[in-house]
Design an enzyme around this catalytic site. Structure first.
Site, PDB file in Angstrom:
ATOM      1  N   LEU A  38       0.802  -1.214   0.000  1.00 26.39           N
ATOM      2  CA  LEU A  38       0.000   0.000   0.000  1.00 26.39           C
ATOM      3  C   LEU A  38       0.835   1.265   0.000  1.00 26.39           C
ATOM      4  CD1 LEU A  38      -2.814  -0.946   2.579  1.00 26.39           C
ATOM      5  CD2 LEU A  38      -2.985  -0.896   0.078  1.00 26.39           C
ATOM      6  N   GLY A  41       6.669   4.566   4.291  1.00 27.17           N
ATOM      7  CA  GLY A  41       6.966   5.797   5.020  1.00 27.17           C
ATOM      8  C   GLY A  41       8.396   5.802   5.488  1.00 27.17           C
ATOM      9  N   VAL A  46       3.562  -0.339   4.571  1.00 28.42           N
ATOM     10  CA  VAL A  46       2.199  -0.721   4.918  1.00 28.42           C
ATOM     11  C   VAL A  46       1.646  -1.620   3.816  1.00 28.42           C
ATOM     12  CG1 VAL A  46      -0.119   0.083   5.493  1.00 28.42           C
ATOM     13  CG2 VAL A  46       1.874   1.467   6.120  1.00 28.42           C
ATOM     14  N   GLU A 112      -7.141  -0.853  11.154  1.00 28.81           N
ATOM     15  CA  GLU A 112      -8.272  -0.724  10.251  1.00 28.81           C
ATOM     16  C   GLU A 112      -7.774  -0.351   8.852  1.00 28.81           C
ATOM     17  OE1 GLU A 112     -11.977   2.457   9.700  1.00 28.81           O
ATOM     18  OE2 GLU A 112     -10.521   2.662  11.331  1.00 28.81           O
ATOM     19  N   TYR A 113      -8.279  -1.042   7.840  1.00 28.11           N
ATOM     20  CA  TYR A 113      -7.936  -0.719   6.457  1.00 28.11           C
ATOM     21  C   TYR A 113      -8.909   0.333   5.938  1.00 28.11           C
ATOM     22  CZ  TYR A 113      -7.741  -1.121   1.373  1.00 28.11           C
ATOM     23  OH  TYR A 113      -7.663  -0.838   0.032  1.00 28.11           O
ATOM     24  N   ASP A 159       3.491  15.541  12.871  1.00 34.24           N
ATOM     25  CA  ASP A 159       3.846  15.280  11.472  1.00 34.24           C
ATOM     26  C   ASP A 159       2.620  15.379  10.572  1.00 34.24           C
ATOM     27  OD1 ASP A 159       5.697  14.800   9.485  1.00 34.24           O
ATOM     28  OD2 ASP A 159       5.620  12.620   9.669  1.00 34.24           O
ATOM     29  N   LYS A 161       0.846  16.322   7.544  1.00 37.03           N
ATOM     30  CA  LYS A 161       1.203  16.624   6.162  1.00 37.03           C
ATOM     31  C   LYS A 161       0.295  15.804   5.248  1.00 37.03           C
ATOM     32  CE  LYS A 161       4.876  13.098   6.083  1.00 37.03           C
ATOM     33  NZ  LYS A 161       6.323  12.856   5.865  1.00 37.03           N
ATOM     34  N   ASN A 164       0.221  12.009   5.301  1.00 36.26           N
ATOM     35  CA  ASN A 164      -0.272  11.356   6.512  1.00 36.26           C
ATOM     36  C   ASN A 164      -1.767  11.571   6.729  1.00 36.26           C
ATOM     37  OD1 ASN A 164       2.222  10.315   7.130  1.00 36.26           O
ATOM     38  ND2 ASN A 164       2.762  11.922   8.578  1.00 36.26           N
ATOM     39  N   ASP A 177      -0.365   7.379  10.624  1.00 40.99           N
ATOM     40  CA  ASP A 177       1.070   7.377  10.912  1.00 40.99           C
ATOM     41  C   ASP A 177       1.414   8.218  12.138  1.00 40.99           C
ATOM     42  OD1 ASP A 177       3.784   7.129  10.974  1.00 40.99           O
ATOM     43  OD2 ASP A 177       4.081   7.506   8.839  1.00 40.99           O
TER      44      ASP A 177
END
Length: 260
Positions: A38, A41, A46, A112-113, A159, A161, A164, A177
């Site tokens: 997916l 980072g 992920v 959780e997806y 963080d 951004k 994220n 994240d």
């Protein structure tokens, strides 16, 4: 083996594709089968995975692997902090954590997806959003930040951004994240580690001169709003955003709010 890809154990080596590597062991148990890559980072990758105990259930699984033995202790601390922090949080704009475990030198968070795309990808493909959409999403981000800051002790995301933030298929935003997130400690003079993202992180994070606090996240909120409205990241030089030059039709009041 707890984490598998297809019919064979695997890990992520390059971030470009899933490749077979050293098996991940956990007392012979098999629980998750990795289906696809997916995202990647700063501290891990992920994957989309299938739960072999719950038929049809899919999760996002984050694998963190130290690239150097000297980084191992920092990785372990980051993993523990992120897992414990997320386990205590419950909010519609945050992914729910369902499992965490360590296998050898690999650390895993199962969450959780959320089908969708990052905010950066969304803007890249669709362009800057309308004033109304920016305000709606901005209010949503402000609400989840307010929830984090209301914890005891306050959670500072640090963080914020576009990479994220996930835009779900229902056009709702999810904050993801928590690798750099930390608790605010009254009386502490500075952060334990200077970190952040250029253009989105506040000066105290980069200059390591003060402890980051709620204002650090508010700075990041303004930077993300800048990106939503202009389609471009804010200047790395603090105070040189010049948002109206990038979006001439921008309402002056909205510009003032974003750059305040």
């Amino acid at each position: 083996m707890r984490v598998w890809v297809g019919n064979s154990p695997c890990s992520q080596k390059s971030g470009a594709a899933i490749t077979n590597a050293t098996p991940v062991r956990n007392k012979g148990k098999r629980r998750y089968r990795l289906k696809s890559f997916l995202a990647r980072g700063g501290k891990g990758s992920v994957f989309l995975c299938e739960d072999l105990r719950l038929s049809g259930q899919r999760w996002a699984i984050k694998e963190m692997l130290s690239a150097h033995p000297l980084e191992t202790s920092l990785l372990e601390e980051s993993f523990r902090r992120e897992a414990e922090m997320l386990a205590r949080l419950r909010h519609p704009s945050l992914p729910a954590i369902v499992d965490s475990f360590v296998e050898g030198t690999r650390h895993y968070l199962v969450m959780e997806y959320i089908p969708g795309a990052t905010l950066s990808r969304h803007i890249e493909e669709s362009g800057p959003v309308s004033h109304e959409q920016a305000l709606q999403w901005g209010l949503g981000l402000a609400e989840v930040l307010s929830y984090l800051h209301a914890q005891s002790p306050p959670v500072i995301f640090r963080d914020l951004k576009p990479d994220n933030v996930l835009v779900s298929e229902g056009k709702l935003l999810k904050l993801v994240d928590f690798g750099l997130a930390r608790h605010f400690r009254p009386g502490q003079s500075r952060d334990t580690q200077a970190a952040g993202s250029i253009g989105y992180s506040s000066p105290e994070q980069w200059e390591d001169r003060d402890q980051s606090d709620q204002r650090s996240d508010i700075y990041g909120w303004g930077a993300v709003m800048h990106f939503l409205l202009s389609g471009k990241p804010p200047s790395a030089t603090y105070g040189q955003q010049k948002l109206s030059q990038l979006r001439p039709d921008l309402d002056a009041r909205l510009e003032s709010l974003v750059l305040k």
